[in-house]
Structures are given as structure tokens and as C-alpha cells.
Design a protein around this motif. Structure first.
Motif, PDB file in Angstrom:
ATOM      1  N   ALA A  64      12.902  10.077  -2.812  1.00  0.00           N
ATOM      2  CA  ALA A  64      11.919  11.152  -2.621  1.00  0.00           C
ATOM      3  C   ALA A  64      10.948  10.699  -1.543  1.00  0.00           C
ATOM      4  CB  ALA A  64      11.202  11.445  -3.938  1.00  0.00           C
ATOM      5  N   ASN A  65      11.356  10.908  -0.311  1.00  0.00           N
ATOM      6  CA  ASN A  65      10.643  10.351   0.832  1.00  0.00           C
ATOM      7  C   ASN A  65       9.796  11.379   1.584  1.00  0.00           C
ATOM      8  OD1 ASN A  65      10.276   8.626   3.405  1.00  0.00           O
ATOM      9  ND2 ASN A  65      11.480  10.379   4.120  1.00  0.00           N
ATOM     10  N   ALA A  66      10.149  12.653   1.543  1.00  0.00           N
ATOM     11  CA  ALA A  66       9.467  13.659   2.362  1.00  0.00           C
ATOM     12  C   ALA A  66       7.957  13.624   2.132  1.00  0.00           C
ATOM     13  CB  ALA A  66      10.008  15.048   2.039  1.00  0.00           C
ATOM     14  N   GLY A  67       7.200  13.634   3.224  1.00  0.00           N
ATOM     15  CA  GLY A  67       5.752  13.590   3.100  1.00  0.00           C
ATOM     16  C   GLY A  67       5.064  14.050   4.362  1.00  0.00           C
ATOM     17  N   VAL A  68       3.790  14.411   4.219  1.00  0.00           N
ATOM     18  CA  VAL A  68       2.992  14.887   5.355  1.00  0.00           C
ATOM     19  C   VAL A  68       1.610  14.249   5.293  1.00  0.00           C
ATOM     20  CG1 VAL A  68       4.182  17.097   5.560  1.00  0.00           C
ATOM     21  CG2 VAL A  68       2.198  16.905   4.040  1.00  0.00           C
ATOM     22  N   CYS A  69       0.944  14.206   6.444  1.00  0.00           N
ATOM     23  CA  CYS A  69      -0.435  13.733   6.511  1.00  0.00           C
ATOM     24  C   CYS A  69      -1.150  14.453   7.646  1.00  0.00           C
ATOM     25  CB  CYS A  69      -0.489  12.228   6.741  1.00  0.00           C
ATOM     26  SG  CYS A  69      -2.179  11.571   6.831  1.00  0.00           S
ATOM     27  N   THR A  73      12.047  17.067  -6.428  1.00  0.00           N
ATOM     28  CA  THR A  73      13.211  16.208  -6.184  1.00  0.00           C
ATOM     29  C   THR A  73      13.660  15.551  -7.483  1.00  0.00           C
ATOM     30  OG1 THR A  73      12.492  15.791  -3.909  1.00  0.00           O
ATOM     31  CG2 THR A  73      14.080  14.240  -4.857  1.00  0.00           C
ATOM     32  N   CYS A  74      12.711  15.004  -8.228  1.00  0.00           N
ATOM     33  CA  CYS A  74      13.052  14.375  -9.509  1.00  0.00           C
ATOM     34  C   CYS A  74      13.635  15.392 -10.480  1.00  0.00           C
ATOM     35  CB  CYS A  74      11.818  13.708 -10.111  1.00  0.00           C
ATOM     36  SG  CYS A  74      11.207  12.295  -9.175  1.00  0.00           S
ATOM     37  N   LYS A  75      13.029  16.552 -10.566  1.00  0.00           N
ATOM     38  CA  LYS A  75      13.531  17.610 -11.436  1.00  0.00           C
ATOM     39  C   LYS A  75      14.964  17.993 -11.077  1.00  0.00           C
ATOM     40  CE  LYS A  75      10.380  19.507 -14.343  1.00  0.00           C
ATOM     41  NZ  LYS A  75      10.663  19.944 -15.726  1.00  0.00           N
ATOM     42  N   ALA A  76      15.267  18.006  -9.783  1.00  0.00           N
ATOM     43  CA  ALA A  76      16.583  18.446  -9.320  1.00  0.00           C
ATOM     44  C   ALA A  76      17.674  17.438  -9.617  1.00  0.00           C
ATOM     45  CB  ALA A  76      16.532  18.745  -7.822  1.00  0.00           C
ATOM     46  N   VAL A  77      17.344  16.142  -9.535  1.00  0.00           N
ATOM     47  CA  VAL A  77      18.394  15.122  -9.644  1.00  0.00           C
ATOM     48  C   VAL A  77      18.553  14.550 -11.047  1.00  0.00           C
ATOM     49  CG1 VAL A  77      18.055  14.489  -7.230  1.00  0.00           C
ATOM     50  CG2 VAL A  77      16.903  13.155  -9.009  1.00  0.00           C
ATOM     51  N   ILE A  78      17.533  14.577 -11.855  1.00  0.00           N
ATOM     52  CA  ILE A  78      17.604  13.923 -13.162  1.00  0.00           C
ATOM     53  C   ILE A  78      18.694  14.507 -14.061  1.00  0.00           C
ATOM     54  CG2 ILE A  78      16.318  13.710 -15.346  1.00  0.00           C
ATOM     55  CD1 ILE A  78      13.947  12.697 -13.696  1.00  0.00           C
ATOM     56  N   PRO A  79      18.945  15.825 -14.063  1.00  0.00           N
ATOM     57  CA  PRO A  79      20.050  16.311 -14.902  1.00  0.00           C
ATOM     58  C   PRO A  79      21.394  15.654 -14.581  1.00  0.00           C
ATOM     59  CG  PRO A  79      18.654  18.143 -14.290  1.00  0.00           C
ATOM     60  CD  PRO A  79      18.159  16.954 -13.513  1.00  0.00           C
ATOM     61  N   ALA A  80      21.698  15.461 -13.303  1.00  0.00           N
ATOM     62  CA  ALA A  80      22.955  14.797 -12.933  1.00  0.00           C
ATOM     63  C   ALA A  80      22.950  13.347 -13.385  1.00  0.00           C
ATOM     64  CB  ALA A  80      23.171  14.878 -11.423  1.00  0.00           C
ATOM     65  N   MET A  81      21.802  12.692 -13.282  1.00  0.00           N
ATOM     66  CA  MET A  81      21.706  11.297 -13.710  1.00  0.00           C
ATOM     67  C   MET A  81      21.857  11.174 -15.220  1.00  0.00           C
ATOM     68  SD  MET A  81      18.669   9.868 -11.210  1.00  0.00           S
ATOM     69  CE  MET A  81      18.914   9.778  -9.429  1.00  0.00           C
ATOM     70  N   LEU A  82      21.270  12.097 -15.960  1.00  0.00           N
ATOM     71  CA  LEU A  82      21.412  12.077 -17.414  1.00  0.00           C
ATOM     72  C   LEU A  82      22.874  12.295 -17.817  1.00  0.00           C
ATOM     73  CD1 LEU A  82      18.262  14.109 -18.505  1.00  0.00           C
ATOM     74  CD2 LEU A  82      18.663  11.651 -18.847  1.00  0.00           C
TER      75      LEU A  82
END
Length: 266
Positions: free
Chosen positions: A90-95, A122-131
Motif C-alpha cells: 500500500a504505497n500510493a501517497g500524496v503530499c 487496499t487492505c480491505k480489497a486484498v485481505i479476503p484473498a489472503m484469508l
């Protein structure tokens, strides 16, 4: 065998800067990759990396990390293409810099949407596959800014990056017994388009001077290369880091170490 052989990684903010460096290192170590970015040039970046590593299996997805549905779609496409998601970066970021009294609510919300909600989505999207797979690793790009240090004009950025430390620790505890590790990087400065934009905002007449002044304050006397940050992300995403979770890993060339820049024997 490369340490990421057979693993599939979803990397956000992958069109340039740190995300490009992370993707390049992941390709070097044999990972299957979904490179996600709002900028369609992410496909050109992927093509460059394919040229370096012809055996790399890379797909791209144009998506806004601030949009949960778009991130769900990116994760679904990754699973469809590669079967699972082993690692999420989860790298995307702005400043964007501004004095606090002049910073608009829109600027504040922009940081919240991309930096905080983007990592959340990002975490919400990938955690189901990881579980479903029974394992996984998430690496979140926080920063030394906010949690350790700060500069004037960075209130929104510092707030958003500090929040990611809390997210990292909570998710690490929540998913530890389900074999999902969650860690965050805390970067000082790397030579990226975002930092070059910050330098222009800091010193419009001579942005290169602003970048050189950053290097002066770093004991190693230089900014990080994006691929050096990629190496940290690769380690934290690999089985070599199998007993590391909930950690904040500083990668700053020692910039947060000196008490002053004027005292001492050097």
C-alpha cells in the motif's frame, strides 16, 4: 530461487517514484505483479520493467486507491490472473505543502482520501484473498514524517502518515493468528517526483537547492533510491520476514538520528 518466486503482489502508486522502484525489485525477485495507479502511464512503467526482467509476469490496473470499488476490482483482477494475492504494498501517497492557517479543507481531505483511505481500501480489497489462502503480508508506506519528525507546512501529510502507523499495528494484532503479517515502512526522503514537487513548493526559485539541503541533513549525505525502498518492501513481503509483524521500519539514511547539525566532533 528468488525470495518472491511464486508470490503474487499488488502494488499501488506503481506508475512512478517509490511504487515503480518497489515493482522493479519485486520483478527482480520473481513475483507476479499487479501494478495499480490512477495514471495510465503505469503500463509504460510496466513495459520498462518487463524489458529488465523478461520473465516477469506483470499486469496493470488503472484505479484510484481512494475508491473502494476500484480497489476491489483491482484485487479481483489480480486473483483472476494469478490465483491469489500473497503480498500487498500500500504505497500510493500524496503530499501538498501549505501553512496550516492557509491549508484548505480540500487539501486536508485530499491527504485523507489518498493516504489514509487509500491504504484502508487496499487492505480491505486484498485481505479476503489472503484469508482464503490462509496467509499473506501487507506493507504500508508510512513515513518518518508525523510519527517521528515534521516540517512546517506538512500538517495534512504528517497527520495522514501517522495514522497509518495505528492502522498497521491494529491490523497486525487482528490478523496475526490468521497468518497475515502487516508492517509499515517509515521513509525519510527518496528522489521521487513527489519529493521534487515538494522541493518546488519549498523553493520555487531553486528547487534543486532544496533537495541538496535535504541531503546535507542526512548522515549518509544523499536521498534514498526508490529501489532501495523496494528492497525493504521485498524483505517484509517475503517469508524471510515470517516472524515480523506490526513493526515500523525506518529507512532514512540516518536522518532522524542527529540531535543537531552543528554540535559534535564531525
Amino acid at each position: 530461487m528468488a525470495k518472491l518466486d511464486g508470490k503474487t503482489a499488488l502494488i499501488t502508486g506503481a506508475a512512478a517514484g517509490l511504487g515503480e522502484g518497489i515493482a522493479e525489485v519485486y520483478a527482480k525477485y520473481g513475483a507476479n505483479i499487479c501494478m495499480v495507479d490512477l495514471d495510465p502511464s503505469v503500463e509504460e512503467t510496466a513495459e520498462r520493467i518487463r524489458g529488465l526482467y523478461p520473465d516477469a509476469r506483470i499486469i496493470t490496473q488503472v484505479a484510484n486507491v481512494a475508491d473502494r470499488a476500484q480497489m476491489d476490482a483491482a484485487a479481483a483482477r489480480t486473483v483472476e490472473e494469478f490465483g491469489t494475492i500473497d503480498v500487498a504494498c500500500a504505497n500510493a501517497g500524496v503530499c501538498r505543502l501549505a501553512p496550516f492557517e492557509e491549508m484548505t479543507d480540500e487539501t486536508r481531505d485530499f491527504h485523507i482520501d489518498v493516504n489514509i483511505k487509500g491504504a484502508w481500501n487496499t487492505c480491505k480489497a486484498v485481505i479476503p484473498a489472503m484469508l482464503k489462502a490462509g496467509k499473506g503480508a501487507i506493507v504500508i508506506a508510512s513515513s518518518v514524517t508525523g510519527d517521528i519528525v515534521a516540517d512546517a507546512g506538512e500538517a495534512a501529510y504528517a497527520m495522514s502518515k501517522a495514522a497509518l502507523v495505528g492502522l498497521t499495528k491494529c491490523l497486525a494484532v487482528e490478523y496475526a493468528d490468521r497468518h497475515i503479517r502487516v508492517n509499515c515502512s517509515q521513509l525519510g526522503y527518496a528522489r521521487t517526483p513527489m519529493v521534487e514537487k515538494m522541493a518546488l513548493e519549498s523553493n520555487p526559485d531553486n528547487p534543486e537547492e532544496a533537495i541538496n539541503d535535504i541531503a546535507v541533513g542526512v548522515p549518509m549525505k544523499r536521498l534514498a533510491k526508490p529501489t532501495e525502498v523496494g528492497e525493504l518492501f521485498a524483505f517484509l513481503g517475503s517469508d524471510e520476514a515470517s516472524y515480523i509483524t506490526g513493526e515500523q521500519v525506518v529507512i532514512d539514511g540516518g536522518s532522524t538520528l542527529p540531535e543537531t547539525m552543528s554540535m559534535g566532533t564531525n
